[in-house]
Scaffold this motif. Structure first.
Motif, PDB file in Angstrom:
ATOM      1  N   GLU A  14      52.878  27.062  39.637  1.00 41.54           N
ATOM      2  CA  GLU A  14      52.368  27.996  38.634  1.00 41.54           C
ATOM      3  C   GLU A  14      50.843  27.973  38.610  1.00 41.54           C
ATOM      4  OE1 GLU A  14      55.775  28.029  35.172  1.00 41.54           O
ATOM      5  OE2 GLU A  14      54.512  26.249  35.377  1.00 41.54           O
ATOM      6  N   GLU A  15      50.269  26.762  38.602  1.00 40.97           N
ATOM      7  CA  GLU A  15      48.812  26.643  38.600  1.00 40.97           C
ATOM      8  C   GLU A  15      48.218  27.229  39.876  1.00 40.97           C
ATOM      9  OE1 GLU A  15      48.201  22.598  35.908  1.00 40.97           O
ATOM     10  OE2 GLU A  15      48.706  22.419  38.024  1.00 40.97           O
ATOM     11  N   LEU A  16      48.884  27.001  41.008  1.00 45.20           N
ATOM     12  CA  LEU A  16      48.401  27.547  42.274  1.00 45.20           C
ATOM     13  C   LEU A  16      48.410  29.070  42.252  1.00 45.20           C
ATOM     14  CD1 LEU A  16      47.472  27.154  45.182  1.00 45.20           C
ATOM     15  CD2 LEU A  16      49.882  27.005  45.863  1.00 45.20           C
ATOM     16  N   ALA A  17      49.442  29.656  41.652  1.00 46.57           N
ATOM     17  CA  ALA A  17      49.517  31.117  41.566  1.00 46.57           C
ATOM     18  C   ALA A  17      48.362  31.675  40.748  1.00 46.57           C
ATOM     19  CB  ALA A  17      50.855  31.534  40.951  1.00 46.57           C
ATOM     20  N   LEU A  62      37.136  39.566  32.663  1.00 45.21           N
ATOM     21  CA  LEU A  62      37.186  38.754  31.442  1.00 45.21           C
ATOM     22  C   LEU A  62      37.361  37.274  31.749  1.00 45.21           C
ATOM     23  CD1 LEU A  62      37.330  38.572  28.331  1.00 45.21           C
ATOM     24  CD2 LEU A  62      39.805  38.884  28.534  1.00 45.21           C
ATOM     25  N   ASP A  63      38.219  36.956  32.726  1.00 49.81           N
ATOM     26  CA  ASP A  63      38.495  35.549  33.005  1.00 49.81           C
ATOM     27  C   ASP A  63      37.259  34.807  33.486  1.00 49.81           C
ATOM     28  OD1 ASP A  63      38.520  37.083  35.320  1.00 49.81           O
ATOM     29  OD2 ASP A  63      39.997  35.837  36.336  1.00 49.81           O
ATOM     30  N   ARG A  64      36.332  35.499  34.134  1.00 51.13           N
ATOM     31  CA  ARG A  64      35.125  34.843  34.635  1.00 51.13           C
ATOM     32  C   ARG A  64      34.023  34.775  33.585  1.00 51.13           C
ATOM     33  NH1 ARG A  64      32.884  36.784  40.045  1.00 51.13           N
ATOM     34  NH2 ARG A  64      31.835  34.778  39.785  1.00 51.13           N
ATOM     35  N   ILE A  65      34.108  35.606  32.574  1.00 53.37           N
ATOM     36  CA  ILE A  65      33.087  35.610  31.524  1.00 53.37           C
ATOM     37  C   ILE A  65      33.475  34.692  30.376  1.00 53.37           C
ATOM     38  CG2 ILE A  65      32.023  37.056  29.735  1.00 53.37           C
ATOM     39  CD1 ILE A  65      31.964  39.305  31.833  1.00 53.37           C
ATOM     40  N   GLU A  66      34.728  34.710  29.986  1.00 49.59           N
ATOM     41  CA  GLU A  66      35.145  33.885  28.859  1.00 49.59           C
ATOM     42  C   GLU A  66      35.413  32.448  29.256  1.00 49.59           C
ATOM     43  OE1 GLU A  66      38.821  34.751  26.988  1.00 49.59           O
ATOM     44  OE2 GLU A  66      39.995  34.645  28.826  1.00 49.59           O
ATOM     45  N   CYS A  67      35.398  32.144  30.562  1.00 45.93           N
ATOM     46  CA  CYS A  67      35.719  30.781  30.986  1.00 45.93           C
ATOM     47  C   CYS A  67      34.732  29.774  30.434  1.00 45.93           C
ATOM     48  CB  CYS A  67      35.776  30.675  32.504  1.00 45.93           C
ATOM     49  SG  CYS A  67      34.171  30.724  33.316  1.00 45.93           S
ATOM     50  N   SER A  68      33.559  30.242  30.010  1.00 49.12           N
ATOM     51  CA  SER A  68      32.572  29.335  29.428  1.00 49.12           C
ATOM     52  C   SER A  68      33.091  28.675  28.163  1.00 49.12           C
ATOM     53  CB  SER A  68      31.293  30.104  29.099  1.00 49.12           C
ATOM     54  OG  SER A  68      31.574  31.202  28.255  1.00 49.12           O
ATOM     55  N   LYS A  69      34.138  29.259  27.566  1.00 45.05           N
ATOM     56  CA  LYS A  69      34.646  28.689  26.317  1.00 45.05           C
ATOM     57  C   LYS A  69      35.383  27.382  26.532  1.00 45.05           C
ATOM     58  CE  LYS A  69      37.170  29.654  22.100  1.00 45.05           C
ATOM     59  NZ  LYS A  69      37.800  30.640  21.232  1.00 45.05           N
ATOM     60  N   LYS A  95      40.716  38.245  42.731  1.00 45.83           N
ATOM     61  CA  LYS A  95      39.809  39.073  41.932  1.00 45.83           C
ATOM     62  C   LYS A  95      38.360  38.808  42.325  1.00 45.83           C
ATOM     63  CE  LYS A  95      42.832  39.364  37.871  1.00 45.83           C
ATOM     64  NZ  LYS A  95      42.989  38.989  36.442  1.00 45.83           N
ATOM     65  N   LEU A  96      38.050  37.543  42.608  1.00 46.35           N
ATOM     66  CA  LEU A  96      36.686  37.175  42.986  1.00 46.35           C
ATOM     67  C   LEU A  96      36.286  37.834  44.296  1.00 46.35           C
ATOM     68  CD1 LEU A  96      34.112  35.422  42.788  1.00 46.35           C
ATOM     69  CD2 LEU A  96      35.405  33.582  43.878  1.00 46.35           C
ATOM     70  N   PHE A  97      37.154  37.764  45.292  1.00 47.86           N
ATOM     71  CA  PHE A  97      36.785  38.247  46.614  1.00 47.86           C
ATOM     72  C   PHE A  97      36.963  39.752  46.769  1.00 47.86           C
ATOM     73  CE2 PHE A  97      37.835  33.721  47.484  1.00 47.86           C
ATOM     74  CZ  PHE A  97      36.544  33.330  47.790  1.00 47.86           C
ATOM     75  N   MET A 150      45.185  31.464  42.821  1.00 50.97           N
ATOM     76  CA  MET A 150      45.183  32.496  43.861  1.00 50.97           C
ATOM     77  C   MET A 150      44.857  33.866  43.273  1.00 50.97           C
ATOM     78  SD  MET A 150      48.478  31.245  46.115  1.00 50.97           S
ATOM     79  CE  MET A 150      48.378  32.639  47.245  1.00 50.97           C
ATOM     80  N   GLU A 151      45.378  34.139  42.075  1.00 48.22           N
ATOM     81  CA  GLU A 151      45.079  35.422  41.431  1.00 48.22           C
ATOM     82  C   GLU A 151      43.592  35.525  41.110  1.00 48.22           C
ATOM     83  OE1 GLU A 151      46.799  38.081  37.738  1.00 48.22           O
ATOM     84  OE2 GLU A 151      46.431  35.950  37.403  1.00 48.22           O
TER      85      GLU A 151
END
Length: 208
Positions: free
Chosen positions: A193-196, A138-145, A204-206, A199-200
């Protein structure tokens, strides 16, 4: 973006949708599927026909389902106000191919451009179901928003030349998302927090 038209015969008249507030994402629940097969299956359940407005294949093709201005049949209690997209595959056990992610992101971006305040969610956010599966990206698909930089972005928001290709790659893969002003603030520091979160997303990507 190319959308392949489908000429379905409906079991009964479809109902126009007067409001559009949500975009709900599903998976087919099986590794291989087609709009024709889904249409036939939904007809066998006594429905008007295919319940989704769009269908995205693993190879990145986008097919139309129900007309976008008509009510779908994909999410109980939410069909009156939502658009439904189905992704080929079973993402409880599979991981989505890059071509499918890219096509889904482009389709979502197109819908968001027409309905800027639309809320994007998984089927499981609206009912008791595992759909679209624990591996659905979801995070990679909705990021277009919220990751499209403004066309008039200040020069200060542009990455340095030596880092530009890496930054563009990170945006494409949704590792970085624009902040509330749709800018990336490349020259600012990153909190733990942003770095975490980054990294998450990378894990998921790799792992996909």
């Amino acid at each position: 973006m190319k959308i392949i038209s489908s000429d379905f015969k409906w079991a009964f008249a479809l109902t126009p949708r007067s409001v559009t507030t949500h975009l709900i994402l599903h998976h087919a629940g099986v590794s291989s599927a087609s709009t024709a097969g889904i249409h036939a299956y939904h007809l066998s359940k006594g429905w008007a026909g295919i319940a989704y407005h769009y269908f995205v294949t693993k190879s990145g093709e986008i097919y139309s389902g129900r007309p976008e201005n008509m009510r779908g049949g994909h999410t109980t209690n939410w069909n009156y106000c939502s658009i439904g997209i189905c992704f080929e595959g079973n993402f409880e056990t599979e991981h989505m191919p890059e071509a499918q992610i890219a096509a889904g992101r482009e389709l979502v971006a197109d819908i968001v451009a027409r309905y800027p305040s639309i809320v994007i969610g998984r089927h499981s956010d609206f009912g008791q179901t595992a759909c679209p599966g624990k591996n659905f990206p979801l995070d990679r698909i909705e990021c277009s928003k919220n990751t499209e930089p403004q066309k008039d972005a200040e020069v200060s928001d542009s990455p340095s030349d030596w880092a530009k290709s890496a930054c563009l790659w990170a945006v494409e893969k949704c590792l970085f998302q624009g902040k509330g002003d749709n800018r990336y603030h490349w020259h600012e520091g990153v909190t733990r927090e942003e770095l975490a979160v980054i990294m998450e997303r990378a894990s998921k990507l790799f792992m996909a």
